[in-house]
Scaffold this motif. Structure first.
Motif, short mmCIF file in Angstrom:
data_model
loop_
_atom_site.label_atom_id
_atom_site.label_comp_id
_atom_site.label_asym_id
_atom_site.label_seq_id
_atom_site.Cartn_x
_atom_site.Cartn_y
_atom_site.Cartn_z
N ILE A 80 0.83 -1.21 0.00
CA ILE A 80 0.00 0.00 0.00
C ILE A 80 0.86 1.26 0.00
CG2 ILE A 80 -1.68 1.32 1.36
CD1 ILE A 80 -2.89 -1.38 2.22
N ALA A 81 1.94 1.24 0.76
CA ALA A 81 2.83 2.41 0.82
C ALA A 81 3.36 2.73 -0.58
CB ALA A 81 4.00 2.13 1.77
N GLU A 82 3.67 1.66 -1.34
CA GLU A 82 4.17 1.85 -2.71
C GLU A 82 3.11 2.51 -3.59
OE1 GLU A 82 4.59 -0.82 -0.89
OE2 GLU A 82 6.58 -1.72 -1.19
N LEU A 83 1.84 2.15 -3.36
CA LEU A 83 0.75 2.74 -4.14
C LEU A 83 0.63 4.24 -3.83
CD1 LEU A 83 -1.80 2.61 -5.96
CD2 LEU A 83 -3.09 2.04 -3.89
N LEU A 84 0.66 4.57 -2.55
CA LEU A 84 0.51 5.97 -2.16
C LEU A 84 1.65 6.82 -2.71
CD1 LEU A 84 -0.73 5.51 1.52
CD2 LEU A 84 -2.08 5.91 -0.55
N ARG A 85 2.84 6.24 -2.76
CA ARG A 85 3.99 6.96 -3.30
C ARG A 85 3.77 7.32 -4.78
NH1 ARG A 85 8.56 3.32 -2.53
NH2 ARG A 85 7.72 2.94 -0.46
N ARG A 86 3.03 6.44 -5.49
CA ARG A 86 2.80 6.68 -6.92
C ARG A 86 1.81 7.83 -7.15
NH1 ARG A 86 1.49 1.15 -9.86
NH2 ARG A 86 1.73 2.47 -11.69
N LEU A 87 1.11 8.23 -6.11
CA LEU A 87 0.11 9.29 -6.27
C LEU A 87 0.72 10.68 -6.05
CD1 LEU A 87 -2.84 7.48 -4.47
CD2 LEU A 87 -2.18 7.41 -6.89
N GLU A 88 2.04 10.69 -5.83
CA GLU A 88 2.76 11.95 -5.68
C GLU A 88 3.69 12.16 -6.87
OE1 GLU A 88 4.83 11.59 -2.02
OE2 GLU A 88 3.00 11.40 -0.87
N PRO A 89 3.87 13.36 -7.38
CA PRO A 89 3.16 14.56 -6.98
C PRO A 89 1.71 14.54 -7.48
CG PRO A 89 4.57 15.02 -8.85
CD PRO A 89 4.83 13.60 -8.45
N ALA A 90 0.86 15.30 -6.84
CA ALA A 90 -0.56 15.30 -7.18
C ALA A 90 -0.78 15.73 -8.62
CB ALA A 90 -1.31 16.23 -6.23
N GLY A 91 -1.84 15.19 -9.25
CA GLY A 91 -2.21 15.64 -10.58
C GLY A 91 -1.83 14.67 -11.69
N VAL A 92 -0.84 13.81 -11.48
CA VAL A 92 -0.43 12.88 -12.52
C VAL A 92 -1.44 11.73 -12.60
CG1 VAL A 92 1.38 11.35 -13.37
CG2 VAL A 92 2.00 13.49 -12.20
N VAL A 93 -1.67 11.06 -11.47
CA VAL A 93 -2.67 10.00 -11.42
C VAL A 93 -4.02 10.62 -11.07
CG1 VAL A 93 -3.40 7.87 -10.28
CG2 VAL A 93 -0.97 8.28 -10.74
N GLU A 94 -5.00 10.42 -11.97
CA GLU A 94 -6.31 11.03 -11.74
C GLU A 94 -7.33 10.06 -11.17
OE1 GLU A 94 -7.28 12.54 -15.60
OE2 GLU A 94 -5.50 13.82 -15.64
N GLU A 95 -7.13 8.76 -11.45
CA GLU A 95 -8.11 7.79 -10.97
C GLU A 95 -7.44 6.50 -10.50
OE1 GLU A 95 -10.94 6.55 -13.92
OE2 GLU A 95 -12.22 5.53 -12.43
N VAL A 96 -7.90 6.00 -9.37
CA VAL A 96 -7.48 4.69 -8.87
C VAL A 96 -8.70 3.78 -8.94
CG1 VAL A 96 -6.81 3.41 -6.80
CG2 VAL A 96 -5.57 5.48 -7.41
N ILE A 97 -8.58 2.72 -9.73
CA ILE A 97 -9.69 1.78 -9.90
C ILE A 97 -9.38 0.54 -9.07
CG2 ILE A 97 -10.99 0.38 -11.55
CD1 ILE A 97 -9.78 2.38 -13.72
N ILE A 98 -10.21 0.26 -8.09
CA ILE A 98 -9.91 -0.87 -7.21
C ILE A 98 -10.62 -2.12 -7.72
CG2 ILE A 98 -9.93 -1.70 -4.83
CD1 ILE A 98 -9.95 1.24 -3.97
N ALA A 99 -9.83 -3.13 -8.05
CA ALA A 99 -10.37 -4.35 -8.66
C ALA A 99 -10.12 -5.58 -7.79
CB ALA A 99 -9.76 -4.54 -10.05
N THR A 100 -10.21 -5.38 -6.47
CA THR A 100 -10.11 -6.55 -5.59
C THR A 100 -11.42 -7.32 -5.69
OG1 THR A 100 -10.84 -5.12 -3.78
CG2 THR A 100 -8.48 -5.53 -3.95
N ALA A 101 -11.42 -8.60 -5.30
CA ALA A 101 -12.59 -9.45 -5.44
C ALA A 101 -13.77 -8.93 -4.63
CB ALA A 101 -12.26 -10.88 -5.01
N ALA A 102 -14.97 -9.31 -5.06
CA ALA A 102 -16.19 -8.83 -4.40
C ALA A 102 -16.56 -9.71 -3.21
CB ALA A 102 -17.34 -8.78 -5.41
N ASN A 103 -15.57 -10.11 -2.43
CA ASN A 103 -15.88 -10.85 -1.20
C ASN A 103 -15.55 -9.97 0.01
OD1 ASN A 103 -13.08 -10.89 -1.09
ND2 ASN A 103 -12.94 -12.97 -1.89
#
Ligand SMILES: [Zn+2]
Length: 197
Positions: free
Chosen positions: A122-145
């Motif tokens: 998760i920490a690696e994911l949050l790091r990818r969202l910096e600096p703000a503005g590059v990533v506009e959408e995070v689509i979460i595709a974990t299973a529906a359980n």
């Protein structure tokens, strides 16, 4: 049992979905089988350990760092699809409907199995969202359980305050189902009809 076989059975039994009985059956199968096959299997196992690593960006398994998807400039960097395992990346990417990037968590939150946020990437994911503005959408595709939903909620709470849109793939995926068992049409529909979180 011979010592060597006993040891092999113990190691095989540690694999997911393999119990003591299956481990024993596999071990005897290997003992009976052609020696060349067993050597190749052993070499393949060692190769995986020596050559395969995690991509330093998306944490997917790869022989090259960054992986082919992260290195592909034609893919949109504005959307990241978050999945629980490398096999989900394959399942989604085979359809060719998603042209963004991925992030592999390597599991889902599961208090029963003692898997907490610090055990996932998760920490690696949050790091990818910096600096703000590059990533506009995070689509979460974990299973529906239960675990998949809890993980999605947890991530949503972390990501939204960063000013990034968070969406969840639609439940075309059967409840409790895993992406890797879903057909391409179902995956495409689930991605297309994603809902904001
Ligand atoms: Zn990557």
């Amino acid at each position: 049992l011979a010592d060597a076989i006993q040891r092999l059975v113990q190691h095989l039994a540690r694999l997911p979905g393999v119990g003591e009985k299956t481990a024993m059956r596999l071990a005897f199968h290997l003992v009976r089988g052609p020696k060349s096959y067993v050597s190749e299997l052993a070499r393949a196992l060692l190769d995986v350990v020596e050559k395969v690593q995690l991509c330093s960006i998306c944490t997917n398994v790869t022989e090259e760092d960054p992986c082919a998807v992260c290195a592909d400039a034609r893919r949109e960097g504005s959307a990241i699809c978050v999945v629980s395992s490398p096999s989900d990346v394959i399942a989604i990417d085979q359809g060719g409907h998603f042209r963004g990037k991925y992030h592999v968590l390597h599991g889902v939150l599961s208090p029963l199995e003692g898997i907490g946020p610090e055990d996932l990437r998760i920490a690696e994911l949050l790091r990818r969202l910096e600096p703000a503005g590059v990533v506009e959408e995070v689509i979460i595709a974990t299973a529906a359980n239960v675990e998949g939903e809890a993980t999605a909620m947890y991530l949503s709470r972390l990501v939204k305050p960063l000013g990034v849109k968070v969406s969840r793939i639609a439940s075309g995926i059967p409840v409790g189902g895993e992406l890797e068992y879903a057909d391409q049409a179902t995956i495409a529909k689930a991605l297309g009809a994603r809902t904001p979180m």
